[in-house]
Design a protein around this motif. Structure first.
Motif, PDB file in Angstrom:
ATOM      1  N   GLU A 137      36.172  74.830   1.699  1.00  0.00           N
ATOM      2  CA  GLU A 137      37.370  75.407   1.096  1.00  0.00           C
ATOM      3  C   GLU A 137      38.252  76.067   2.151  1.00  0.00           C
ATOM      4  O   GLU A 137      39.405  76.395   1.902  1.00  0.00           O
ATOM      5  CB  GLU A 137      36.972  76.435   0.027  1.00  0.00           C
ATOM      6  N   ALA A 138      37.685  76.279   3.334  1.00  0.00           N
ATOM      7  CA  ALA A 138      38.429  76.799   4.493  1.00  0.00           C
ATOM      8  C   ALA A 138      39.169  78.093   4.176  1.00  0.00           C
ATOM      9  O   ALA A 138      40.357  78.246   4.465  1.00  0.00           O
ATOM     10  CB  ALA A 138      39.402  75.738   5.023  1.00  0.00           C
ATOM     11  N   LYS A 139      38.436  79.044   3.572  1.00  0.00           N
ATOM     12  CA  LYS A 139      39.049  80.342   3.307  1.00  0.00           C
ATOM     13  C   LYS A 139      38.039  81.453   3.592  1.00  0.00           C
ATOM     14  O   LYS A 139      36.828  81.227   3.522  1.00  0.00           O
ATOM     15  CB  LYS A 139      39.555  80.430   1.869  1.00  0.00           C
ATOM     16  N   PRO A 140      38.513  82.655   3.901  1.00  0.00           N
ATOM     17  CA  PRO A 140      37.608  83.764   4.190  1.00  0.00           C
ATOM     18  C   PRO A 140      36.785  84.150   2.960  1.00  0.00           C
ATOM     19  O   PRO A 140      37.207  83.941   1.812  1.00  0.00           O
ATOM     20  CB  PRO A 140      38.541  84.904   4.607  1.00  0.00           C
ATOM     21  N   GLU A 141      35.628  84.746   3.208  1.00  0.00           N
ATOM     22  CA  GLU A 141      34.765  85.257   2.144  1.00  0.00           C
ATOM     23  C   GLU A 141      34.363  86.681   2.523  1.00  0.00           C
ATOM     24  O   GLU A 141      33.726  86.900   3.554  1.00  0.00           O
ATOM     25  CB  GLU A 141      33.501  84.391   1.997  1.00  0.00           C
ATOM     26  N   ARG A 142      34.769  87.660   1.676  1.00  0.00           N
ATOM     27  CA  ARG A 142      34.364  89.048   1.898  1.00  0.00           C
ATOM     28  C   ARG A 142      33.693  89.538   0.629  1.00  0.00           C
ATOM     29  O   ARG A 142      34.326  89.643  -0.429  1.00  0.00           O
ATOM     30  CB  ARG A 142      35.588  89.900   2.265  1.00  0.00           C
ATOM     31  N   LEU A 143      32.389  89.837   0.723  1.00  0.00           N
ATOM     32  CA  LEU A 143      31.584  90.125  -0.456  1.00  0.00           C
ATOM     33  C   LEU A 143      30.868  91.461  -0.311  1.00  0.00           C
ATOM     34  O   LEU A 143      30.370  91.802   0.764  1.00  0.00           O
ATOM     35  CB  LEU A 143      30.535  89.020  -0.658  1.00  0.00           C
ATOM     36  N   ALA A 144      30.790  92.206  -1.444  1.00  0.00           N
ATOM     37  CA  ALA A 144      30.064  93.474  -1.438  1.00  0.00           C
ATOM     38  C   ALA A 144      28.566  93.228  -1.328  1.00  0.00           C
ATOM     39  O   ALA A 144      27.844  93.991  -0.675  1.00  0.00           O
ATOM     40  CB  ALA A 144      30.381  94.267  -2.705  1.00  0.00           C
ATOM     41  N   ASP A 145      28.082  92.152  -1.948  1.00  0.00           N
ATOM     42  CA  ASP A 145      26.654  91.819  -1.885  1.00  0.00           C
ATOM     43  C   ASP A 145      26.502  90.312  -2.035  1.00  0.00           C
ATOM     44  O   ASP A 145      26.699  89.769  -3.128  1.00  0.00           O
ATOM     45  CB  ASP A 145      25.880  92.536  -2.999  1.00  0.00           C
TER      46      ASP A 145
END
Length: 383
Positions: free
Chosen positions: A89-97
């Motif tokens: 998907e070529a997009k950033p991933e920022r996750l709390a958990d």
């Protein structure tokens, strides 16, 4: 509250980018990128994967995991879950958990426990050439929140852009080296074909002559068979020389000392003469000097083993008195008269050796006498 780069700010970012551009070998580039990202964003873990075309990773480098842990984790991950999302998907991933994300598919039992997560693709134009991610931000954070900030994501994006350049340069370097090796092998194959084909053709004719003379002139037949043995020995020498010639690529990876040691071990096994190597206090040298020293040592060793009849050939690499480096090749063979420089120069390749030495600011000296062996010494400045 947003988080800025630790200790040194712009200087730390600049140091990381310079470190990335300093390496050409793909593995070194990958390690530098993950180490720089983990340090700059103060994360517990960092990893970078370069995908292959079969649903896996051609290379995968981690930082923050010990060698023992890495071995216990097992096989490299496949392109699934969050990793697949970043790659495809070529997009950033920022996750709390990361563990609570619906795409999370678990990890091996030996895998370290990870919670907050920041990852993004490394792209070269429209092509995704890697996935870079960090886990477990080292900072106070409320339960269920992500320690990684929008500023962190922006900083990692800058790193990823420079990582793309570094990875692309590393790929181009590896491809150019492969082409150089292929061209060198092709050239050697042609030379080897010409040289050995001539020797084998002569061998065949001489053997046929010997066979025809066996009954009516045994003495001449014996002479022809001795010539067969001599021609066979020359053909073997050509092959041995080619084996040594095929090794220069090791110079880039292993350096001069390791390359010389390996080649001399090969020659020691291949020849009846004893061939030894010793190195004392020599550091890495500029690439041009290392190549010149290697080529001169190969030429001098070839001369000593093929023409001198030596029982022992010694190669030593030492630091000179003025900080330079000295290569010395000594044999206990038949020697020659240095005064006959024109003939000896042509016969032993001394002209080309002197040219190689002078081409890197060095000098070549030759000491020899009939029955007294030969010493060839090359000295280069600096180092």
């Amino acid at each position: 509250m947003t988080h800025r780069p630790p200790a040194g700010g712009l200087a730390a970012v600049s140091a990381a980018l310079l470190a990335m551009s300093r390496h050409l070998e793909m593995r070194d580039v990958l390690k530098t990128i993950v180490a720089s990202a983990r340090e700059l964003l103060d994360a517990e873990y960092a990893a970078l994967g370069v995908p292959d075309d079969h649903g896996g990773f051609a290379q995968f480098v981690v930082d923050g995991v010990s060698d023992e842990q890495w071995k216990a984790i097992g096989p490299l991950p496949r392109q699934h879950g969050i990793l697949a999302a970043m790659l495809h998907e070529a997009k950033p991933e920022r996750l709390a958990d990361v563990r609570k994300d619906p795409r999370f598919e678990g990890w091996p039992s030996a895998h370290p426990d990870m919670s907050d997560f920041l990852g993004l693709p490394i792209r070269d134009g429209d092509e995704t050439i890697g996935a870079l991610f960090l886990a477990n931000k080292r900072c106070p954070k409320p339960e269920g929140s992500c320690g990684f900030t929008a500023d962190d994501e922006e900083l990692l994006g800058i790193l990823a852009q420079h990582a793309a350049i570094a990875l692309t340069n590393a790929r181009l370097y590896e491809r150019s080296r492969e082409l150089t090796i292929a061209e060198e092998r092709s050239r050697l194959a042609h030379e080897l074909h010409d040289a050995v084909s001539q020797k084998l053709f002569s061998l065949r004719l001489t053997a046929q002559a010997a066979a025809a003379l066996v009954d009516r002139d045994p003495a001449r037949a014996k002479g022809e068979l001795q010539q067969v043995a001599a021609l066979a020995a020359e053909a073997v020498d050509e092959l041995r020389a080619a084996v040594v010639e095929l090794r220069p690529a090791a110079l880039d990876e292993d350096g001069l000392i390791a390359t010389l040691r390996t080649q001399i071990q090969v020659l020691d096994r291949a020849h009846t003469a004893r061939v030894t190597f010793e190195s004392l206090g020599v550091r890495a040298l500029p690439a041009a000097q290392e190549e010149a020293l290697l080529r001169v040592s190969q030429e001098a060793l070839h001369n000593a083993l093929r023409h001198s009849g030596a029982g022992h050939v010694g190669v030593i690499l030492v630091r000179g008195g003025d900080g330079g480096t000295v290569l010395r090749i000594t044999d206990d063979g038949c020697g020659f008269e240095p005064a006959a420089t024109r003939r000896a120069g042509r016969h032993l390749g001394l002209v080309s050796m002197r040219d190689r030495a002078s081409g890197v600011g060095g000098k070549l000296t030759v000491e020899s006498a009939p029955g007294k062996g030969t010493t060839i010494e090359m000295e280069v400045p600096g180092g």
